[in-house]
Enzyme design. Structure first.
Site, PDB file in Angstrom:
ATOM      1  CD  GLU A  68     101.187  83.254  78.308  1.00  9.88           C
ATOM      2  OE1 GLU A  68     101.922  82.920  77.357  1.00  9.88           O
ATOM      3  OE2 GLU A  68     101.017  82.537  79.298  1.00  9.88           O
ATOM      4  CD  GLU A  87      97.105  80.125  79.195  1.00  7.97           C
ATOM      5  OE1 GLU A  87      98.222  79.564  79.165  1.00  7.97           O
ATOM      6  OE2 GLU A  87      96.705  80.887  78.295  1.00  7.97           O
TER       7      GLU A  87
END
Ligand code: FCB
Length: 444
Positions: free
Chosen positions: A166, A351
């Protein structure tokens, strides 16, 4: 209800990150990370909580791997703490840090669980922050050297590598909103960081290829589905901006096409480092897979009073404990979007999961809401595969409750409950449900 079967060899896994679970942040010669410093700075985290102990995974990794085995996990995604390997970020090596990850990797392989290693999940060595951290152009080389060293030491056994987790969150939540380490509020720094992350990612891919590692390398991106609040051209444009800015395009456009998404580039020209255009050819480099993280979706309206002209609103759907609306259909849109826009060779969901207000009753946690969340999202992943997305695996966030960054221990994302006082692990109902999905390779 019909059973939805997944492809043979689909990787069912769970994910974690070093600072969130390991504890012992300074043990055995480890250098401090920016998250160690940040969480120890008053006023930064929920009730001043830190990763000093977390899930004590540093000492309990064997027990945790047994737990993964008991669930039948095929894969486990975890991150390496840079400052355990290089206490100062570069230069001197800490063999004890290398040993720790060798033990984790060997234990996983012994149990037939495939390791997916994230090279960087936000815990930069503090020594590098002192010389500018991600805003320093040299970080591309520091990161490249660090990654190169990991490939040398672990590349014989680890075949799946994720360069960065991220990068948007690290750049913007860490450097523009100041809510994550290193806690800066500077839009110029934030875009510079995003740009340097791309350069660093590219150096790692280069090192990977030049070592000729027989494996795959990719990057993991954060996503929320952003749909226009109405059909008006203004709202449609605002939603497009939000998508290009905070979802996969900000990073995948440079990696796959060698340029920033057009609207973002126009907006960010002033903030990006001078001469950034010259780096774009280097950044464009083939990767083997794209990692997608997805939690929630919202609506976007045009709002001339905000800098990017965007206002995010909800649909009024039920929310998780994070205050994030539950919108499984958005998961499908993101997966389908990434395949349609960039046609990656492979996609992994690195995720997906939810925080709820879990309660222990007689040694059990009846987290029906999490089961519903997971079932609906996994069903959307199945739909994406049927519609041509080359999805090869799904990693639930998270194996166990852990240190949720600025929210400390107040948010529980695990399929395993952690009693932080005793470090006892309790399988939640969702873990048992997930084990059943894995054994059937199907969701109802
Ligand atoms: C993601 C992070 C992960 C975790 C989840 C809830 O943004 O990558 O570490 O905190 O959110």
């Amino acid at each position: 209800m019909a059973e939805k079967k997944f492809p043979k060899d689909f990787v069912w896994g769970s994910a974690t990150a070093s600072y969130q679970i390991e504890g012992s942040p300074l043990a055995d010669g480890t250098g401090p990370s920016i998250w160690h410093r940040f969480s120890h700075t008053p006023g930064t985290t929920h009730e001043g909580e830190t990763g000093d102990v977390a899930c004590d995974h540093y000492n309990r990794y064997k027990e945790d791997i047994k737990l993964m085995k008991s669930l039948g996990l095929k894969g486990y995604r975890f991150s390496i703490s840079w400052s355990r390997i290089f206490p100062n970020g570069k230069g001197k090596i800490n063999e004890k840090g290398v040993d720790f990850y060798n033990r984790v990797i060997d234990e996983l392989l012994k149990e037939n669980i495939t390791p997916f290693v994230t090279i960087y999940h936000w815990d930069l060595p503090a020594a590098l922050q002192d010389i500018g951290g991600w805003a320093n152009r040299d970080i591309a080389n520091w990161f490249g050297d660090y990654a190169d060293y990991l490939f040398q030491r672990f590349g014989d056994r680890v075949k799946h590598w994720i360069t960065l987790n991220e990068p948007w969150v690290m750049a913007f939540i860490g450097h523009m909103y100041g809510e994550h380490a290193p806690g800066m509020r500077d839009i110029y720094a934030a875009f510079t960081v995003a740009h340097n992350e791309l350069r660093a990612h590219s150096k790692a891919v280069e090192a990977f290829r030049s070592q000729g590692i027989n494996g795959k390398i990719g990057i993991t991106l954060s996503n929320g589905s952003h749909d226009p609040a109405s059909d008006s051209p203004q709202d449609v444009m605002a939603a497009k901006m939000a998508h290009e800015f905070s979802n996969y395009p900000l990073f995948l456009n440079p990696i796959f096409k060698g340029k920033y998404p057009e609207h973002i580039e126009n907006f960010a020209k002033e903030f990006l480092p001078k001469g950034y255009e010259k780096d774009m050819d280097d950044i464009k480099k083939a990767i083997d897979f794209v990692g997608i993280n997805y939690y929630s979706g919202d609506l976007v309206k045009a709002d001339p009073s905000s800098p990017m002209g965007i206002k995010v609103i909800g649909r009024g759907l039920p929310k998780t404990e994070m205050g994030w609306e539950i919108y499984p259909e958005g998961f499908y849109k993101i997966l389908k979007g990434v395949q349609d826009e960039y046609n990656p060779k492979e996609v992994y969901v690195t995720e997906n999961g939810a925080a709820f207000d879990d309660k222990v009753e007689n040694d059990a946690v009846h987290d029906q809401k999490r089961i519903d969340y997971l079932r609906e999202h996994i069903s959307q992943a199945h739909r994406a595969i049927e519609d041509g997305v080359k999805l090869k695996g799904y990693f639930v966030w998270s194996l166990m409750d852990n240190f949720e960054w600025a929210q400390g221990y107040s948010k529980r994302f695990g399929i395993t409950y952690v009693d932080y006082k005793t470090q006892k692990r309790i399988l939640k109902d969702s873990a048992k449900w997930y084990a059943n999905v894995i054994s059937k390779n199907a969701v109802e």
